[in-house]
Design an enzyme around this catalytic site. Structure first.
Site, PDB file in Angstrom:
ATOM      1  N   ASP A 409       0.815  -1.214   0.000  1.00  0.00           N
ATOM      2  CA  ASP A 409       0.000   0.000   0.000  1.00  0.00           C
ATOM      3  C   ASP A 409       0.852   1.269   0.000  1.00  0.00           C
ATOM      4  OD1 ASP A 409      -2.310   1.495   0.049  1.00  0.00           O
ATOM      5  OD2 ASP A 409      -3.062   0.674   1.938  1.00  0.00           O
ATOM      6  N   GLU A 464     -14.224   1.861   0.491  1.00  0.00           N
ATOM      7  CA  GLU A 464     -13.654   2.438   1.707  1.00  0.00           C
ATOM      8  C   GLU A 464     -13.957   3.918   1.843  1.00  0.00           C
ATOM      9  OE1 GLU A 464      -9.446   1.893   1.604  1.00  0.00           O
ATOM     10  OE2 GLU A 464      -9.105   3.543   0.211  1.00  0.00           O
TER      11      GLU A 464
END
Length: 656
Positions: A409, A464
């Site tokens: 990430d 998200e």
């Protein structure tokens, strides 16, 4: 196989000989390059500038579009001197290691390779699905600096584009695809890929493929009817803030330092007569480098129970839920009970900055061993810079523990060094039989053929965002299959059990919900592609929803066949996909209630059992209202699918 039929055209050798003998700078007119079905024509000009035109069914799409490559102070493509033009036709059937859309993909194109003086080549290809070209150099220097690559697209009219506008090259690439008139886009308007242009109804998807040792392609406006390619430059100085924000503080005046002899990335123009044709257009995958994993048998796609979106909010359990061993054992129990292949340990499992020290309440080896006993693999989230600083020892430790994959990430970059990082991680992960899932950028999505262990990729404004914004609307969902998904699988992470209508939505970081109906969420598992597909909500919420779980247990994450049945960008989508003998159908709409027709003529002969999950009669005011029903159907059946505002429809169709 290579098609045995003769080439469509060839520049006469005598003409080329006379050209070289007389030293003329102008080249003879090249015959057009056409797609195998004859609907697309590319006309290349090699006179004062290297340019090309594209026509679709005799309608001009691009005119005098420019390309050049500036290497070590020399610009290839200006005053080019043609040496040879070599046509080729190719027709083959490919079987991907990971079935993103289909078990078989046809690769069918006509090609024209143009060799020029100075050691550079441009190869054009015309597919039935679009056009692509790439540079190739054979230079005496072992290493060269690439100062610029010109990708100038000149459209023939005042069109508009779904333009994922960015603030800078430093970005997660999680953008909204909003329609903008090309004439309103100036050089300061920057966008990541892909961009989809509406050329009077014909959709043109801009992408790239086979990206390696080179920066990713971006675009800016021109103030007219065109778009201009641009690239992030080589980083000279960088600054790390915290454990993840690694920003470029000083950049070079060039975009790559690379080999003098190499091929460069493909520049892609995917063409679609109808919006829905974009859903099955495979050009980014077809133009990627072939797989570099000799034996892919260990690669196992699947579904994942995810912890981060739902903030580990288990309830009704006899332990304190959170980032601790007992919580993840519960996730494993849930995954095992519902046939999910994996769970993920997202942010919090290790002490940030130190991949070798788990959080105080986490016994990671014990969690992995517990998962092995239950037949559930564990995937670990990591920050990219921390991983890169300790890549080999960290991956060796993960392999020793028995980890099945990593979720990397926060890269937020696509300059040459970070593109090389993507390849390096995939290569080292594959050597240890680890799957990869990249977040924090979009360009690695085009690497899934080359590295089939790369299951999925973010670079998408996904579910998200409901934790802190109201951006993830049903309209946004109905835009992504035609735009972001064109590059490859996307880790959108569907599966919300708490659903809201337009007026009832409010973002909540710890107990998030989605916009649109329950059936809209279910249909996303068919509409969106991700061989590593998340179940975003908490296990205890799913356990209260047996009808929902009946669908989520059954729906695959990879497919043998995909049919794009209907769709209009930003409005609605209707997709059917086959796995084995079962078909799954998903339909979603924006905030407009509508009725779609489902024609089941794609089914083989015989009777089938269709189990549907459809919006309830009150889904327009209570988004979680749905109805499950079963009926017998055949390939002569036609169904009307009523979709509520922000609604959806999902079905499983099995032979009787």
């Amino acid at each position: 196989m290579i098609s045995p039929r003769p080439a469509r055209f060839r520049i006469p050798p005598a003409v080329l000989f006379l050209l070289l003998l007389t030293g003329l700078r102008s080249a003879p007119a090249l015959p057009p390059l056409t797609s195998p079905d004859g609907t697309i024509t590319v006309q290349v000009q090699t006179d004062k500038r290297l340019t090309y035109d594209v026509r679709h069914e005799d309608r001009p799409v691009l005119t005098a579009s420019t390309l050049s490559l500036t290497v070590d102070g020399v610009t290839f493509g200006h005053a080019p001197r043609l040496i040879a033009a070599t046509p080729r036709s190719h027709d083959a059937l490919l079987r991907p290691d990971v079935r993103q859309k289909a078990a078989e993909i046809r690769e069918h194109y006509n090609e024209l390779r143009l060799d020029f003086e100075g050691g550079f080549v441009v190869t054009f290809r015309a597919y039935n699905e679009g056009v692509a070209y790439r540079w190739e150099t054979t230079l005496p220097a072992a290493e060269v600096k690439v100062f610029a690559e010109e990708v100038g697209l000149n459209f023939t009219g005042s069109h508009f584009a779904w333009f994922p506008e960015e603030q800078s090259f430093y970005s997660h690439n999680e953008r909204l695809f909003l329609p903008r008139a090309l004439g309103d886009l100036a050089p300061q308007n920057l966008a990541s890929l892909p961009i989809v242009v509406d050329a009077n109804g014909l959709k043109v998807a801009l992408a790239e493929s086979d990206l390696e040792d080179y920066p990713g392609l971006w675009f800016t406006g021109t103030g007219g009817n065109g778009l201009a390619g641009t690239h992030p430059p080589v980083a000279l100085k960088e600054e790390l803030t915290g454990d993840r924000d690694f920003r470029v503080t000083e950049a070079a005046g060039y975009i790559a330092v690379t080999k003098g002899t190499r091929t460069y990335p493909w520049r892609i123009l995917g063409l679609a007569r109808q919006d829905r044709d974009l859903l099955t257009n495979q050009l980014p995958w077809l133009l990627a480098a072939p797989s570099r994993i000799a034996d892919p048998s260990w690669i196992k796609p699947g579904k994942i129970a995810w912890d981060w979106w739902n903030a580990n909010n288990l309830h009704g359990v006899d332990f304190k839920a959170g980032v601790n061993t007992r919580t993840y054992e519960y996730f494993i129990d849930f995954a095992a009970a519902n046939g999910l292949e994996y769970i993920i340990l997202d942010e919090g499992w290790y002490q940030l900055g130190d991949l070798f020290t788990p959080a105080p309440d986490m016994d990671v080896p014990a969690i992995i061993d517990y998962g092995k006993k239950k037949g559930v693999g564990v995937i670990l989230w990591v920050v990219w810079k921390t991983l890169d600083d300790h890549l080999i020892p960290a991956l060796d430790l993960f392999q020793k523990w028995g980890v099945r994959g990593i979720k990397v990430d926060f890269m937020q970059r696509s300059d040459q060094a970070v593109i090389n990082f993507y390849h390096r991680v995939n290569r080292e992960a594959a050597a240890r039989h680890l799957l990869t899932d990249f977040h924090g950028a979009v360009h690695q999505a085009v690497l899934t053929r080359t590295w089939p262990n790369l299951m999925t990729n973010e670079g998408v404004r996904g579910l998200e965002w409901n934790k802190w914004s109201a951006h993830i609307t049903p309209e946004h969902d109905a835009t992504l299959p035609f735009t972001r998904q064109y590059l490859g699988p996307m880790d959108y992470t569907p599966g919300a059990t708490r659903n809201a209508n337009r007026d009832g939505f409010a973002w909540n970081h710890f107990r998030p919900r989605s916009q649109g109906t329950r059936c809209h969420q279910l249909a996303l598992y068919v509409v969106f592609e991700s061989p590593l597909q998340m179940l975003a909500d908490t296990p205890t919420n799913y356990e209260r929803e047996p009808a929902m779980m009946e669908f989520l247990r059954a729906v695959p994450s990879v497919w043998d066949e995909t049919r794009a049945l209907d769709g209009r960008i930003s409005d609605y989508v209707l997709t059917a996909r086959r796995s084995g003998r079962d078909w799954f159908v998903g339909a979603i709409t924006d905030w407009t209630a509508r009725e779609l027709e489902l024609d089941l003529s794609f089914l083989p002969a015989g009777e089938f059992t269709l189990t549907e999950w459809r919006d309830g009669l009150n889904a327009g005011t209570h988004a979680e209202d749905f109805k499950q029903a079963t009926q017998t159907v055949t390939n002569r059946t036609k169904l009307r699918l009523p979709l509520a505002e922000g609604g959806g429809w999902a079905a499983r169709i099995s032979p009787k």
